[in-house]
Enzyme design. Structure first.
Site, PDB file in Angstrom:
ATOM      1  N   ASP A   1       0.876  -1.178   0.000  1.00 55.69           N
ATOM      2  CA  ASP A   1       0.000   0.000   0.000  1.00 55.69           C
ATOM      3  C   ASP A   1       0.911   1.225   0.000  1.00 55.69           C
ATOM      4  O   ASP A   1       2.124   1.113   0.199  1.00 55.69           O
ATOM      5  CB  ASP A   1      -0.901  -0.004   1.249  1.00 55.69           C
ATOM      6  CG  ASP A   1      -1.822   1.215   1.296  1.00 55.69           C
ATOM      7  OD1 ASP A   1      -2.332   1.610   0.227  1.00 55.69           O
ATOM      8  OD2 ASP A   1      -2.011   1.791   2.381  1.00 55.69           O
ATOM      9  N   SER A   2       0.310   2.390  -0.187  1.00 56.04           N
ATOM     10  CA  SER A   2       1.101   3.618  -0.094  1.00 56.04           C
ATOM     11  C   SER A   2       1.538   3.884   1.352  1.00 56.04           C
ATOM     12  O   SER A   2       2.495   4.605   1.574  1.00 56.04           O
ATOM     13  CB  SER A   2       0.283   4.795  -0.606  1.00 56.04           C
ATOM     14  OG  SER A   2      -0.931   4.873   0.111  1.00 56.04           O
TER      15      SER A   2
ATOM     16  N   TYR B   1      -1.036   8.394  -2.617  1.00 53.78           N
ATOM     17  CA  TYR B   1      -1.080   8.182  -4.060  1.00 53.78           C
ATOM     18  C   TYR B   1      -2.357   8.787  -4.662  1.00 53.78           C
ATOM     19  O   TYR B   1      -2.427   9.010  -5.863  1.00 53.78           O
ATOM     20  CB  TYR B   1      -1.129   6.681  -4.377  1.00 53.78           C
ATOM     21  CG  TYR B   1       0.142   5.868  -4.197  1.00 53.78           C
ATOM     22  CD1 TYR B   1       1.302   6.405  -3.650  1.00 53.78           C
ATOM     23  CD2 TYR B   1       0.166   4.536  -4.603  1.00 53.78           C
ATOM     24  CE1 TYR B   1       2.444   5.623  -3.494  1.00 53.78           C
ATOM     25  CE2 TYR B   1       1.300   3.748  -4.464  1.00 53.78           C
ATOM     26  CZ  TYR B   1       2.443   4.289  -3.904  1.00 53.78           C
ATOM     27  OH  TYR B   1       3.563   3.513  -3.766  1.00 53.78           O
ATOM     28  N   GLY B   2      -3.357   8.976  -3.794  1.00 56.74           N
ATOM     29  CA  GLY B   2      -4.744   9.166  -4.234  1.00 56.74           C
ATOM     30  C   GLY B   2      -5.029  10.299  -5.196  1.00 56.74           C
ATOM     31  O   GLY B   2      -5.974  10.224  -5.961  1.00 56.74           O
TER      32      GLY B   2
ATOM     33  N   CYS C   1      -4.283  -1.542  -1.833  1.00 59.60           N
ATOM     34  CA  CYS C   1      -4.384  -0.105  -2.099  1.00 59.60           C
ATOM     35  C   CYS C   1      -5.503   0.080  -3.110  1.00 59.60           C
ATOM     36  O   CYS C   1      -5.413  -0.419  -4.242  1.00 59.60           O
ATOM     37  CB  CYS C   1      -3.062   0.410  -2.662  1.00 59.60           C
ATOM     38  SG  CYS C   1      -3.137   2.137  -3.161  1.00 59.60           S
TER      39      CYS C   1
ATOM     40  N   THR D   1      -6.367   2.754  -4.624  1.00 60.48           N
ATOM     41  CA  THR D   1      -5.980   3.626  -5.729  1.00 60.48           C
ATOM     42  C   THR D   1      -5.248   2.838  -6.813  1.00 60.48           C
ATOM     43  O   THR D   1      -5.573   2.940  -8.003  1.00 60.48           O
ATOM     44  CB  THR D   1      -5.090   4.766  -5.191  1.00 60.48           C
ATOM     45  OG1 THR D   1      -5.788   5.411  -4.131  1.00 60.48           O
ATOM     46  CG2 THR D   1      -4.747   5.757  -6.266  1.00 60.48           C
TER      47      THR D   1
ATOM     48  N   GLU E   1      -2.712   8.596   8.492  1.00 62.84           N
ATOM     49  CA  GLU E   1      -1.247   8.451   8.586  1.00 62.84           C
ATOM     50  C   GLU E   1      -0.698   9.189   9.813  1.00 62.84           C
ATOM     51  O   GLU E   1       0.390   8.896  10.285  1.00 62.84           O
ATOM     52  CB  GLU E   1      -0.571   8.978   7.313  1.00 62.84           C
ATOM     53  CG  GLU E   1      -0.792   8.103   6.077  1.00 62.84           C
ATOM     54  CD  GLU E   1      -0.011   6.791   6.093  1.00 62.84           C
ATOM     55  OE1 GLU E   1       1.139   6.786   6.569  1.00 62.84           O
ATOM     56  OE2 GLU E   1      -0.564   5.767   5.637  1.00 62.84           O
TER      57      GLU E   1
ATOM     58  N   CYS F   1     -10.983   2.866   0.107  1.00 66.64           N
ATOM     59  CA  CYS F   1      -9.544   3.078   0.268  1.00 66.64           C
ATOM     60  C   CYS F   1      -9.158   2.279   1.513  1.00 66.64           C
ATOM     61  O   CYS F   1      -9.862   2.346   2.534  1.00 66.64           O
ATOM     62  CB  CYS F   1      -9.277   4.566   0.467  1.00 66.64           C
ATOM     63  SG  CYS F   1      -7.650   4.947   1.130  1.00 66.64           S
ATOM     64  N   THR F   2      -8.062   1.543   1.426  1.00 65.40           N
ATOM     65  CA  THR F   2      -7.732   0.630   2.533  1.00 65.40           C
ATOM     66  C   THR F   2      -7.373   1.363   3.830  1.00 65.40           C
ATOM     67  O   THR F   2      -7.312   0.750   4.890  1.00 65.40           O
ATOM     68  CB  THR F   2      -6.585  -0.311   2.141  1.00 65.40           C
ATOM     69  OG1 THR F   2      -5.492   0.474   1.664  1.00 65.40           O
ATOM     70  CG2 THR F   2      -7.032  -1.291   1.079  1.00 65.40           C
ATOM     71  N   HIS F   3      -7.126   2.665   3.746  1.00 66.71           N
ATOM     72  CA  HIS F   3      -6.896   3.424   4.978  1.00 66.71           C
ATOM     73  C   HIS F   3      -8.194   3.606   5.789  1.00 66.71           C
ATOM     74  O   HIS F   3      -8.147   3.780   6.998  1.00 66.71           O
ATOM     75  CB  HIS F   3      -6.367   4.824   4.667  1.00 66.71           C
ATOM     76  CG  HIS F   3      -4.900   4.886   4.382  1.00 66.71           C
ATOM     77  ND1 HIS F   3      -4.338   4.383   3.237  1.00 66.71           N
ATOM     78  CD2 HIS F   3      -3.872   5.420   5.101  1.00 66.71           C
ATOM     79  CE1 HIS F   3      -3.036   4.610   3.256  1.00 66.71           C
ATOM     80  NE2 HIS F   3      -2.716   5.236   4.377  1.00 66.71           N
TER      81      HIS F   3
END
Ligand code: DGL
Length: 269
Positions: free
Chosen positions: A10-11, A42-43, A73, A75, A152, A186-188
């Site tokens: 992932d980012s 990255y989005g 990810c 994105t 993050e 989005c995986t976040h």
């Protein structure tokens, strides 16, 4: 049997939602996680840049003799995967299909919300996959670009006024659409599940792309007889492209175990 590791990337921290599921469900598997923390998010980047980063992430993992890759990810999965997955012999699993399949299965009303990065939402990839699995569904999408930097930075908990305000700002429109299922595309975003669920209400089921894709991968490895030997302990390594400290702290909290000895910094070429 195949004891080679599974690669997950992932980012940043978001792919840990897939990693945690894999650690819990498959304690015998070796897992290698790559978080491109030096270049997150990255989005909002161009398609060419996302493709370039995705190739570098994949090639880094391929350097570790892995048996499969989870693109944890949204994105990369929505913007780049269709174009580049054919370039590699190793099986690559993106998040869109398993996530859309689950949402289509869960919804009763056929009214499904999708939130994600700007690129993921603009790609329409989740909407198209939902129509394949449940024709005639209504999809409502919204990009939530501030969520990734907040995650993050660890701003994920109930009672954090900043994240609660941003959730309200982004999700008010969706709440009015009377959806019964929401793809956290989005995986976040599943790291914000408590705050999102509080806002959307208990009638809205949340779908986590990382978890759904991890489950799908397990099924596929089992069918291909490619799981690791059952009597071995799995080893876990984490690589990040920025300093290890912030990642170690937040990832340990999220993984519910101290992973600090397992994290290294790396460069991608
Ligand atoms: N977690 C990623 C996703 O699922 C990346 C978000 C970002 O880097 O913007 O889209």
């Amino acid at each position: 049997m195949d004891n080679r590791p599974i690669g997950v990337f992932d980012s940043g921290l978001g792919g840990l939602t897939a990693m945690r599921k894999l650690v819990e469900a498959m304690p015998n598997e070796d897992l290698i996680y790559l978080g491109d923390t030096g270049r997150v998010p990255y989005g909002g980047r161009s398609k060419d840049t996302i493709i370039k980063y995705a190739r570098q992430d994949i090639e880094f993992l391929l350097g570790h003799d892995i048996k499969a890759i989870v693109v944890a990810c949204g994105t990369v999965s929505t913007v780049a995967l269709e174009q580049i997955s054919g370039e590699y012999d190793t099986p690559i699993f993106g998040v869109v299909e398993p996530t859309a399949w689950k949402a289509a299965k869960l919804t009763a009303s056929g009214r499904i919300g999708i939130i994600g990065t700007v690129n993921s939402v603009n790609s329409g990839a989740y909407d198209r996959a939902i129509q394949r699995f449940r024709p005639g569904s209504y999809t409502f999408s919204k990009a939530c670009p501030l969520f990734v930097p907040l995650v993050e930075n660890g701003r994920v908990n109930r009672g954090d006024r900043v994240i609660e305000l941003v959730v309200e700002e982004y999700l008010s429109e969706l709440r009015e659409q009377e959806i019964d299922t929401l793809i956290l595309g989005c995986t976040h975003y599943p790291l914000l599940s408590d705050v999102i669920s509080d806002f959307m209400g208990s009638g809205v089921k949340l779908v986590s792309p990382g978890e759904e894709t991890a489950e799908y991968l397990i099924k596929k490895l089992r069918q291909a007889d490619a799981l690791a030997q059952p009597d071995r302990p799995g080893r876990h390594r984490y690589y990040v492209t920025d300093s290890t400290e912030g990642f170690e702290r937040l990832a340990s909290l999220f993984m519910d175990s101290d992973i600090s000895g397992e994290v290294s910094q790396t460069e991608l070429f």
